[in-house]
Design an enzyme around this catalytic site. Structure first.
Site, PDB file in Angstrom:
ATOM      1  N   ASP A  95      72.191  35.144  44.140  1.00 29.77           N
ATOM      2  CA  ASP A  95      72.992  36.210  44.712  1.00 29.77           C
ATOM      3  C   ASP A  95      74.357  35.594  45.035  1.00 29.77           C
ATOM      4  OD1 ASP A  95      72.716  34.769  47.101  1.00 29.77           O
ATOM      5  OD2 ASP A  95      71.875  36.442  48.227  1.00 29.77           O
ATOM      6  N   CYS A 121      69.802  31.676  46.802  1.00 34.41           N
ATOM      7  CA  CYS A 121      70.475  32.638  47.669  1.00 34.41           C
ATOM      8  C   CYS A 121      71.044  31.840  48.843  1.00 34.41           C
ATOM      9  CB  CYS A 121      69.553  33.774  48.125  1.00 34.41           C
ATOM     10  SG  CYS A 121      68.274  33.367  49.330  1.00 34.41           S
ATOM     11  N   THR A 176      70.025  31.118  51.928  1.00 31.59           N
ATOM     12  CA  THR A 176      69.076  30.174  52.537  1.00 31.59           C
ATOM     13  C   THR A 176      67.946  29.788  51.601  1.00 31.59           C
ATOM     14  OG1 THR A 176      67.680  31.937  53.409  1.00 31.59           O
ATOM     15  CG2 THR A 176      69.472  31.135  54.848  1.00 31.59           C
ATOM     16  N   HIS A 234      51.338  19.477  42.516  1.00 26.12           N
ATOM     17  CA  HIS A 234      50.154  20.010  43.191  1.00 26.12           C
ATOM     18  C   HIS A 234      50.024  21.527  43.116  1.00 26.12           C
ATOM     19  CE1 HIS A 234      49.432  16.264  45.928  1.00 26.12           C
ATOM     20  NE2 HIS A 234      49.544  15.956  44.642  1.00 26.12           N
ATOM     21  N   ARG A 246      41.903  18.374  40.738  1.00 24.40           N
ATOM     22  CA  ARG A 246      41.501  19.097  41.950  1.00 24.40           C
ATOM     23  C   ARG A 246      42.510  20.170  42.347  1.00 24.40           C
ATOM     24  NH1 ARG A 246      44.088  14.497  44.041  1.00 24.40           N
ATOM     25  NH2 ARG A 246      45.274  14.865  45.945  1.00 24.40           N
ATOM     26  N   HIS A 247      43.758  20.018  41.889  1.00 28.72           N
ATOM     27  CA  HIS A 247      44.789  20.994  42.232  1.00 28.72           C
ATOM     28  C   HIS A 247      44.647  22.280  41.412  1.00 28.72           C
ATOM     29  CE1 HIS A 247      46.564  17.818  44.536  1.00 28.72           C
ATOM     30  NE2 HIS A 247      46.619  17.051  43.458  1.00 28.72           N
TER      31      HIS A 247
END
Length: 144
Positions: free
Chosen positions: A7, A64, A66, A97, A131-132
């Site tokens: 943006d 954007c 933040t 992960h 495992r992830h």
């Protein structure tokens, strides 16, 4: 190819990221915005995320002010795992992960040098699976 969008609050940082990626010979598709005129970040998030979900682009980067709003909007798109990152470690781990397919950054909260390090870490890391994979499957099942 990397889909990228912002943006007005992320426009300047997005431009620096595009320049950085082009210097690394990474193909980029820019989904806007194209100046600092006010726009609504959900529209850009939707376009970038749809390009990722449709496999038109391998991954996405959204910016954007933040990074918060655009990451929330991105995660509303089915098939997207967007991660707001503030460090290279965050970016590496979200790939390894969580198999994040969209990186989100704050144009007003993250300096350009750090942002470029984050982008580099994000694009350099790969999903570990193992495992992830089970956890990512459970995340994706929340869309049902």
């Amino acid at each position: 190819m990397i889909a990228i969008g912002s943006d007005h609050g992320g426009f300047e940082l997005k431009a620096k990221i595009i320049e950085f990626l082009k210097e690394k010979n990474v193909e980029v598709k820019d989904y806007g915005c194209y100046n600092t005129d006010s726009i609504d970040y959900p529209d850009v998030a939707k376009d970038v995320c749809q390009a990722v979900v449709k496999n038109e682009c391998e991954r996405g980067i959204l910016v954007c002010g933040t990074g918060i709003g655009i990451s929330i909007a991105a995660n509303k798109v089915r098939g997207i795992r967007a991660a707001l990152c503030h460090s290279s470690f965050d970016a590496k781990m979200c790939r390894m992960h969580n198999d994040a397919n969209v990186l989100c950054l704050g144009g007003r909260t993250t300096g350009p040098e750090i942002a470029l390090e984050i982008v580099n870490s994000y694009l350099s890391a790969s999903f570990e699976g193992g495992r992830h994979a089970k956890r990512v499957e459970k995340i994706m099942s929340l869309e049902d």
